[in-house]
Design a protein around this motif. Structure first.
Motif, PDB file in Angstrom:
ATOM      1  N   GLU A 136       1.050  -1.108  -0.084  1.00 50.68           N
ATOM      2  CA  GLU A 136       0.082  -0.093  -0.081  1.00 50.68           C
ATOM      3  C   GLU A 136       1.009   1.084  -0.100  1.00 50.68           C
ATOM      4  OE1 GLU A 136      -2.737   0.336   3.224  1.00 50.68           O
ATOM      5  OE2 GLU A 136      -3.916  -1.701   3.103  1.00 50.68           O
ATOM      6  N   ALA A 137       0.437   1.970  -0.780  1.00 45.23           N
ATOM      7  CA  ALA A 137       1.198   3.087  -0.766  1.00 45.23           C
ATOM      8  C   ALA A 137       0.445   4.459  -1.042  1.00 45.23           C
ATOM      9  CB  ALA A 137       2.409   3.617  -1.973  1.00 45.23           C
ATOM     10  N   ARG A 138       1.023   5.461  -0.056  1.00 41.55           N
ATOM     11  CA  ARG A 138       0.101   7.077   0.108  1.00 41.55           C
ATOM     12  C   ARG A 138       1.485   8.216   0.562  1.00 41.55           C
ATOM     13  NH1 ARG A 138      -1.666   8.041   5.366  1.00 41.55           N
ATOM     14  NH2 ARG A 138      -0.610   6.514   6.875  1.00 41.55           N
ATOM     15  N   LEU A 139       0.632   9.589  -0.437  1.00 44.66           N
ATOM     16  CA  LEU A 139       1.484  10.297   0.060  1.00 44.66           C
ATOM     17  C   LEU A 139       0.514  11.125   1.122  1.00 44.66           C
ATOM     18  CD1 LEU A 139       2.666  11.220  -3.704  1.00 44.66           C
ATOM     19  CD2 LEU A 139       4.097  10.692  -2.088  1.00 44.66           C
ATOM     20  N   VAL A 140       1.263  12.094   1.835  1.00 44.80           N
ATOM     21  CA  VAL A 140       1.502  12.364   2.862  1.00 44.80           C
ATOM     22  C   VAL A 140       1.949  13.782   3.138  1.00 44.80           C
ATOM     23  CG1 VAL A 140      -0.710  10.431   4.166  1.00 44.80           C
ATOM     24  CG2 VAL A 140       1.726  11.394   5.099  1.00 44.80           C
ATOM     25  N   GLU A 141       1.671  14.921   4.069  1.00 46.23           N
ATOM     26  CA  GLU A 141       2.414  15.712   4.088  1.00 46.23           C
ATOM     27  C   GLU A 141       3.295  15.956   5.742  1.00 46.23           C
ATOM     28  OE1 GLU A 141       0.544  19.174   4.153  1.00 46.23           O
ATOM     29  OE2 GLU A 141       0.040  19.488   1.472  1.00 46.23           O
ATOM     30  N   PRO A 142       4.051  16.219   6.056  1.00 51.30           N
ATOM     31  CA  PRO A 142       4.813  15.983   7.145  1.00 51.30           C
ATOM     32  C   PRO A 142       3.717  16.691   8.472  1.00 51.30           C
ATOM     33  CG  PRO A 142       6.539  17.154   6.008  1.00 51.30           C
ATOM     34  CD  PRO A 142       5.219  16.841   5.408  1.00 51.30           C
ATOM     35  N   PRO A 143       4.024  17.321   9.479  1.00 45.55           N
ATOM     36  CA  PRO A 143       4.805  16.369  10.234  1.00 45.55           C
ATOM     37  C   PRO A 143       3.216  14.275  10.049  1.00 45.55           C
ATOM     38  CG  PRO A 143       3.492  16.964  11.919  1.00 45.55           C
ATOM     39  CD  PRO A 143       3.514  17.928  10.636  1.00 45.55           C
ATOM     40  N   VAL A 144       4.874  13.178  10.408  1.00 50.07           N
ATOM     41  CA  VAL A 144       3.927  12.416  10.670  1.00 50.07           C
ATOM     42  C   VAL A 144       4.395  11.247  11.412  1.00 50.07           C
ATOM     43  CG1 VAL A 144       3.687  11.731   7.943  1.00 50.07           C
ATOM     44  CG2 VAL A 144       5.560  10.858   8.955  1.00 50.07           C
ATOM     45  N   PRO A 145       3.988  10.448  12.267  1.00 54.19           N
ATOM     46  CA  PRO A 145       4.082   9.250  13.846  1.00 54.19           C
ATOM     47  C   PRO A 145       5.303   8.286  13.253  1.00 54.19           C
ATOM     48  CG  PRO A 145       2.092   8.943  13.343  1.00 54.19           C
ATOM     49  CD  PRO A 145       2.296   9.907  11.797  1.00 54.19           C
ATOM     50  N   TYR A 146       6.006   8.730  12.268  1.00 52.82           N
ATOM     51  CA  TYR A 146       7.153   7.578  11.437  1.00 52.82           C
ATOM     52  C   TYR A 146       7.634   6.872  12.536  1.00 52.82           C
ATOM     53  CZ  TYR A 146      10.735  10.851  11.740  1.00 52.82           C
ATOM     54  OH  TYR A 146      11.370  11.623  12.471  1.00 52.82           O
ATOM     55  N   ARG A 147       8.086   7.425  13.535  1.00 49.00           N
ATOM     56  CA  ARG A 147       8.775   6.727  14.589  1.00 49.00           C
ATOM     57  C   ARG A 147       8.134   5.582  14.933  1.00 49.00           C
ATOM     58  NH1 ARG A 147      10.301  12.158  15.936  1.00 49.00           N
ATOM     59  NH2 ARG A 147      11.727  12.746  15.405  1.00 49.00           N
ATOM     60  N   GLU A 148       7.251   5.599  15.162  1.00 51.45           N
ATOM     61  CA  GLU A 148       5.786   4.012  15.870  1.00 51.45           C
ATOM     62  C   GLU A 148       6.064   2.672  14.311  1.00 51.45           C
ATOM     63  OE1 GLU A 148       1.917   5.480  15.856  1.00 51.45           O
ATOM     64  OE2 GLU A 148       3.136   7.760  18.037  1.00 51.45           O
ATOM     65  N   ALA A 149       6.466   4.067  13.254  1.00 50.95           N
ATOM     66  CA  ALA A 149       6.382   2.924  12.064  1.00 50.95           C
ATOM     67  C   ALA A 149       7.199   1.149  12.615  1.00 50.95           C
ATOM     68  CB  ALA A 149       7.340   3.330  10.504  1.00 50.95           C
ATOM     69  N   GLY A 150       6.253  -0.172  12.070  1.00 51.92           N
ATOM     70  CA  GLY A 150       6.896  -1.059  12.179  1.00 51.92           C
ATOM     71  C   GLY A 150       7.965  -2.013  10.813  1.00 51.92           C
ATOM     72  N   PRO A 151       7.925  -3.396  11.019  1.00 51.61           N
ATOM     73  CA  PRO A 151       9.517  -3.675  10.048  1.00 51.61           C
ATOM     74  C   PRO A 151       8.583  -4.035   8.586  1.00 51.61           C
ATOM     75  CG  PRO A 151       8.765  -5.143  11.650  1.00 51.61           C
ATOM     76  CD  PRO A 151       8.674  -3.850  12.205  1.00 51.61           C
ATOM     77  N   LEU A 152       7.186  -3.727   8.742  1.00 48.90           N
ATOM     78  CA  LEU A 152       6.778  -4.053   6.653  1.00 48.90           C
ATOM     79  C   LEU A 152       6.019  -2.380   6.848  1.00 48.90           C
ATOM     80  CD1 LEU A 152       5.290  -7.253   8.277  1.00 48.90           C
ATOM     81  CD2 LEU A 152       7.108  -6.665   6.913  1.00 48.90           C
ATOM     82  N   GLN A 153       6.409  -1.650   7.443  1.00 49.61           N
ATOM     83  CA  GLN A 153       5.962  -0.031   6.846  1.00 49.61           C
ATOM     84  C   GLN A 153       7.038   0.933   6.737  1.00 49.61           C
ATOM     85  OE1 GLN A 153       4.093   0.897  10.792  1.00 49.61           O
ATOM     86  NE2 GLN A 153       1.852   0.952   9.804  1.00 49.61           N
TER      87      GLN A 153
END
Length: 470
Positions: free
Chosen positions: A363-380
């Motif tokens: 799954e792919a999508r485009l968003v504007e920052p900020p995003v909670p990328y520190r919560e990303a799991g290994p499949l994200q």
């Protein structure tokens, strides 16, 4: 009209507590005193509780008299005017195929056939004749075998019962009764239970507990069964709480894959030790398809592996393995080619949208920052969309590939990175690699590229997630 019977009234209380009024039940009957007492008690209460009853019995074909005993059960059902299904199970063949003990094989075959009866009758639960005596024996067996805290969980009045990959509702209305009470019931009602001579065969562990261990314990505490049942009930409350906590953290720690789970080691290590082990048992049961076989020693081995360095592997019961990388571990079925997303050829990535892979979707999508990328799991992955550019491709590795891992000072050979990350050799040629304008931006399920990371200058974020299909 028979006078009120104490066992019948205990079953009535169980029906009220479990809210079984008006329900359809399949009664599992072996012909022994416990199941026979349960059958007649439920039949007696049938009109009072508007029950719809059917009987199921299983001939395990382990003794010469088993077929005759199954027909005896069928005659009891006929006497009571109840429909009955007689099943025949090939226990020894199943035992050889699955490499189980005879007791384990008989149990699995029996419950698979009883589940079939529940489905065929459209019943809402399977009524089982387990007593407080069975509860005490089971708890002792679990303790002796080192099952750990989970082994203290007693059978419950009403609880899901996992049968293979499916589940049914088990109803156990005799858990407040001792075996002596079901035997006394049969005497009062003029019933002749089937005598299974294998129940005195001391080659079986349960029989040694029943005829040797418990009598010895009664010399210390004449009411040892009551004490063990209270312990089981108390442990069940603690384990129910741990179950609720596991449900809250599971998605943050373990990402599902088609054949198992990808475990975030740092997230797991942040949990309380009790929750760590309870989560590991929960994940193992999901992969193994059964709660049977995992001991506290196995759990400690899993915990040691996740707390230790990368590159280690532990074999677990029922064909499950746990392999450790640097930041994640894989809990999977033994022998699968690769539990992570794989590709056999180059595939264009649809942005935004979904791109099918082998058993996965990206799954792919485009968003504007900020995003909670520190919560990303290994499949994200959260990538700088402008840095990775377009078009984007998913492909397997090629000779000479180089990769700049996140946090490293410079690029290195992809081969060296995969070796250092302890990715098993058999997985490396099939791993999906996301490639953009600047090269490999993500080794899917392992690590993103340093040059593709989010920075304070990032204007657009490409959010990617690998999701198992089906």
């Amino acid at each position: 009209m028979r006078p009120a019977d104490p066992l019948v009234e205990k079953v009535a209380q169980a029906l009220e507590t479990a809210q079984m009024r008006g329900k359809a039940l399949v009664v599992a009957v072996s012909g022994g005193p416990d199941s026979l007492a349960l059958l007649y008690a439920l039949h007696t209460l049938g009109e009072r509780f508007a029950l719809r009853l059917a009987v199921a019995t299983v001939d395990h074909r382990l003794r010469p008299s088993s077929a005759q005993e199954a027909q005896t059960v069928a005659r009891h059902a006929q006497t009571l005017g109840l429909p009955c299904q007689v099943f025949t199970g090939e226990v020894r063949a199943y035992q050889r195929e699955r490499r189980l003990t005879l007791e384990q094989a008989a149990r699995e075959v029996r419950y698979a056939l009883l589940a079939q009866a529940v489905r065929s009758w459209g019943a809402e639960a399977l009524a089982l004749g387990h007593t407080a005596s069975d509860q005490a024996e089971t708890l002792l067996l679990h303790l002796i075998r080192g099952a750990g805290l989970a082994g203290l969980r007693g059978m419950r009045l009403l609880a899901p019962l996992r049968v293979g990959s499916a589940s049914l509702l088990a109803f156990r209305p005799l858990l407040s009764c001792l075996r002596s009470e079901t035997e006394a019931f049969c005497q009062r009602w003029g019933l002749t239970p089937v005598i299974d001579e294998s129940n005195r065969d001391l080659r079986f562990a349960r029989n040694r507990v029943r005829w040797q261990v418990l009598p010895a314990l009664r010399l210390v505490n004449p009411r040892v069964e009551d004490a063990l049942v209270r312990l089981a009930n108390g442990a069940s409350q603690v384990l129910d709480y741990l179950d609720s906590q596991v449900a809250q953290v599971r998605e943050k720690v373990a990402a599902p894959m088609p054949q198992g789970f990808l475990v975030d080691k740092a997230a797991w290590q942040a949990l309380h030790p009790a929750l760590q082990r309870h989560l590991l048992r929960d994940l193992w049961e999901a992969v193994a398809g059964s709660p049977e076989g995992l001991t506290s020693a196995h759990l400690e081995g899993m915990a040691d592996l996740l707390a230790g360095p990368a590159g280690r592997r532990i074999a677990l019961p029922r064909g499950v393995v746990l392999e450790s990388g640097y930041s994640q571990a894989w809990l999977v079925r033994r022998g699968i080619p690769c539990p992570l997303p794989t590709v056999g050829r180059e595939v264009s990535l649809t942005v935004p949208g979904r791109t099918p892979l082998n058993g996965w979707e990206m799954e792919a999508r485009l968003v504007e920052p900020p995003v909670p990328y520190r919560e990303a799991g290994p499949l994200q992955a959260y990538l700088d969309a402008d840095a990775v550019g377009t078009p984007l491709r998913l492909r397997p590795r090629r000779p000479g590939d180089r990769f700049w891992p996140l946090g490293m000072p410079s690029p290195k050979r992809l081969q060296d990175f995969l070796v250092d990350a302890h990715i098993p050799r058999g997985w490396r040629d099939r791993l999906a690699l996301l490639e953009g304008e600047g090269g490999i931006a993500w080794v899917v399920g392992v690590r993103i590229a340093h040059w593709a990371r989010l920075t304070p200058q990032t204007r657009r974020v490409l959010v990617l997630e690998a999701v198992p299909r089906g």
